[in-house]
Design an enzyme around this catalytic site. Structure first.
Site: not given
Length: 414
Positions: A173, A195, A238, A273, A307, A329, A331
């Site tokens: 990212q 990202h 994202d 995302e 996400d 995701q 996380k």
């Protein structure tokens, strides 16, 4: 082998705590600082330093097992636990957890991790996700030290998950430096990138979506210019719900816009995302499921990655079962104990949904290393390079730990 002492030390993470709500409402920059009024409880500034706590378990043979407690960059957002500051939580570890840990045998990870992940404080609440995250890392390390094997082997044995013979694709990212850092990721041949941190409608997506379209086109050109014919990374961006903001959460216009992004990224695979954030778990599950159905009906092959609001093992199961995303995701800090990360990856894979073992830039080198061991045993589709946003440091930590582990396992004939 038993735990004889528990120690906790304050630490820093590889990035910062950022107030997501304030950023979405609009802030100004002053160098690297973000200037504005905090909007999320616990924040004293829109951007403040990331903090961690190392939990060290001293074992009977004199060895030390440890893991790092860390919370995500956007703590307190989308149903997550509040801001995690070392001064607030070291006393909790020392006073409430240490007495329950001393004297415990570290013969098996799974049962210990589940016990402490579910453990309650005197007021009936679970411990902060960050504490459960770091403690279960330390427990996994302790069991590995007891058995004199790697943490990956412990996971593989206890969860009956065959170790991967191939490296797990690494997702880097860029943070806000989405141009120079994308070049770094390309030069280092990241498997998935960048990202992009598209977390503001006006400044990053564009009022007509044009800024992101322009960026995706630029990114494709850089991959083609700096790469070669054999380098075909996945483009994964994202957008923090900004596409939903742009189209007032209307599914069909969103799907059409994703089709334009797909054309801009071609011939590279594209993952988006967090395309929408409707502000609640139930609403999010429904919205993402409808978006996925719309994309499929239109023949648009952009992969939707869930996400926001997908924070716990139960959440992940619900998103997967509802078809709310082509990939989820996982996380890692949000799930608390890493036993939940293990279960989440295995569940998504069993159901045919992409498992992205993610996390946050706001972790530490230790939590990243432990996550590599988990990934090599559970085999997600990709693992996040972490901590930090500089590409170089995060990719180094994850790549090198994975490389060491592979060579070690090969030498052992595992």
């Amino acid at each position: 082998m038993k735990i004889v002492q528990v120690l906790a030390s304050p630490g820093l993470t590889g990035f910062y705590f950022d107030d997501q709500r304030a950023i979405k409402r609009g802030v100004t920059t002053d160098g690297f600082a973000l200037v504005g009024e905090p909007q999320t409880a616990g924040f004293s500034a829109v951007r403040q330093r990331g903090e961690s706590i190392s939990i060290m378990l001293l074992l009977e043979d004199g060895s030390v097992a440890y893991g790092d407690c860390a919370a995500v960059q956007y703590s307190g957002a989308a149903g997550r636990d509040p801001l995690f500051l070392a001064r607030d939580f070291i006393p909790v570890i020392e006073e409430q957890l240490a007495p329950r840990l001393v004297g415990r045998d570290v013969r098996e990870f799974k049962s210990l991790a589940e016990e402490f992940d579910q453990m309650r404080q005197p007021d009936g609440r679970k411990f902060h996700t960050a504490i459960r995250y770091g403690l279960t890392q330390a427990l996994l390390d302790a069991v590995a030290k007891n058995k004199k094997i790697t943490m990956a082997e412990v996971v593989a044995q206890e969860y009956k998950a065959p170790l991967s013979s191939q490296p797990i694709p690494i997702f880097t990212q860029t943070g806000d430096d989405r141009y120079d850092n994308a070049d770094k990721a390309i030069i280092k041949r990241a498997d998935v990138l960048p990202h992009g941190l598209i977390n503001n409608l006006e400044t990053k997506l564009g009022r007509d979506g044009g800024k992101l379209l322009e960026y995706v086109s630029w990114l494709k050109g850089r991959v083609q210019r700096l790469g070669d014919g054999n380098y075909r990374p996945v483009i994964h961006i994202d957008v923090y719900g900004t596409i939903g903001q742009l189209f007032n959460d209307r599914i069909e216009p969103m799907a059409d816009y994703l089709g334009k992004l797909e054309q801009a990224a071609a011939p590279f695979e594209l993952r988006i995302e967090g395309p929408i954030d409707v502000g609640s778990k139930e609403g999010q599950i429904d919205a993402l499921a409808r978006l996925c159905r719309s994309l499929k009906a239109k023949g648009i092959k952009v992969a939707v990655v869930a996400d926001e609001w997908c924070n716990t093992l139960d959440d992940i199961r619900r998103f997967v079962d509802a078809g709310s995303g082509d990939m989820v995701q996982i996380k890692t800090p949000d799930l608390g104990g890493i036993n939940n990360t293990i279960e989440a990856v295995l569940y998504a894979k069993e159901k045919g949904v992409g498992a992205y073992q993610g996390g946050t830039c706001n972790e530490t080198e230790r939590s990243a290393q432990v996550c590599v061991h988990v990934a090599m045993a559970t085999r997600p589709e990709q693992i996040l390079a972490k901590p930090g946003m500089s590409v170089d440091d995060a990719m180094m930590v994850v790549y090198n730990e994975m490389s060491r582990l592979q060579v070690l396992l090969q030498a052992k004939g595992v």
